[in-house]
Design an enzyme around this catalytic site. Structure first.
Site, short mmCIF file in Angstrom:
data_model
loop_
_atom_site.label_atom_id
_atom_site.label_comp_id
_atom_site.label_asym_id
_atom_site.label_seq_id
_atom_site.Cartn_x
_atom_site.Cartn_y
_atom_site.Cartn_z
N GLU A 1 -2.73 7.49 -5.32
CA GLU A 1 -2.88 7.02 -6.69
C GLU A 1 -4.31 7.25 -7.21
O GLU A 1 -5.27 7.17 -6.44
CB GLU A 1 -2.50 5.54 -6.80
N HIS B 1 0.15 0.12 -10.12
CA HIS B 1 -0.63 -0.78 -9.26
C HIS B 1 -1.16 -1.98 -10.06
O HIS B 1 -2.36 -2.20 -10.19
CB HIS B 1 -1.80 -0.02 -8.61
N ARG C 1 0.85 -1.18 0.00
CA ARG C 1 0.00 0.00 0.00
C ARG C 1 0.89 1.23 0.00
O ARG C 1 1.90 1.30 0.70
CB ARG C 1 -0.93 0.02 1.22
#
Length: 312
Positions: free
Chosen positions: A261, A279, A232
């Site tokens: 993000e 990601h 994370r």
């Protein structure tokens, strides 16, 4: 449960949706033209909520679902779900971390090897003709490198299995020792970073880990160390990382996740020796399909009064 409403917070990042598998419509909160009015009229009838790791379930939403009994989370992360409220109310939360672990660990090892070999720009190096001016600088091999894993759940252990196949020395930090592991455990993240040449972050997000990888851990890794984060974005102090890279106090880093993000801190975009990916740790067709199956299977099991998989 069959007479209770099934609600989905948002479209899931997969071609099929739960409604396609369940054979009946499922209202999607973020797609409703009058979501507040719908919650006021129907919220008390919702027994099961489907959400995903980047959407979660806020305290406000949970308060509007007084008879909620299950949250089926698409993904591993539950840091955006108000777990204090779910525990207090006896709401069961399931997550699909187990079905994602292999693909996320694969990405982590690709990042580790890419950092070691210095091949992040190798394709462009060839395409743009830089090879004519001389070879790519020499990288480093994996065998015998000290790999520290911060967090040793399913993903951390999957990273360890892959790194072991490359002949790396492995250690980890977790709140509790993993009895089945033969790898040494360090008491603190700083101790682990001081030992490691590369540090892979595989912790869950949330208040307990926010900013955990900050100046202390980065300094402990030192100018020869490298950092990989596939967990994370909130766990890493991004400003401290960017500064350390710019000043040569860290040899390199790879980030697949970011605090805000899809917005990325501007200092990271210009930091040297930094590999960035958007990601994509679990972004494979295989993982997304398995995650959808996990969510749907848990809903069906819950309705039938059968055991659930992946309870948080």
């Amino acid at each position: 449960m069959p007479d209770q409403i099934l609600l989905q917070t948002a479209l899931l990042p997969v071609p099929q949706q739960p409604a396609d598998r369940l054979g009946h419509p499922v209202p999607i909160l973020d797609e409703l033209p009058e979501a507040d009015a719908w919650l006021a009229a129907e919220g008390a009838g919702v027994g099961c909520l489907i959400t995903h790791a980047m959407r979660g379930a806020s305290a406000d939403l949970l308060a509007r679902l007084p008879n909620l009994r299950l949250i089926a989370n698409f993904g591993a992360g539950t840091d955006l779900i108000d777990l204090e409220q779910t525990r207090a109310r006896g709401i069961v939360v399931t997550a699909s971390g187990a079905v994602l672990a292999d693909d996320v660990a694969d990405l982590a090892l690709w990042q580790v090897l890419t950092l070691l070999r210095g091949t992040a720009g190798a394709d462009i190096f060839v395409r743009e003709g830089h090879w004519r001016q001389g070879p790519l600088p020499l990288g480093r091999g994996a065998r015998g490198r000290r790999l520290g894993i911060l967090g040793f759940g399913r993903i951390g252990q999957a990273v360890a299995a892959r790194a072991g196949a490359f002949g790396m020395d492995i250690a980890y930090h977790a709140r509790r020792a993993v009895a089945a592991s033969r790898h040494p455990r360090f008491d603190t993240p700083v101790d682990l970073a001081r030992w490691a040449e590369l540090l892979v972050v595989a912790l869950p997000g949330g208040p307990g880990t926010d900013g955990l990888v900050g100046q202390g851990v980065i300094n402990a890794l030192g100018p020869g160390g490298m950092l990989v984060n596939i967990a994370r974005g909130s766990i890493v102090d991004e400003a401290a990382l960017a500064t350390a890279l710019a000043e040569g106090r860290l040899a390199g880093a790879a980030l697949d996740v970011f605090r805000n993000e899809p917005e990325v801190l501007s200092a990271l975009l210009v930091a040297p020796n930094l590999l960035l990916t958007p990601h994509v740790g679990s972004a494979t067709q295989d993982a997304r399909l398995a995650t959808l199956n996990h969510v749907v299977t848990n809903i069906q099991a819950f309705r039938a009064g059968q055991p659930l998989d992946g309870i948080v």
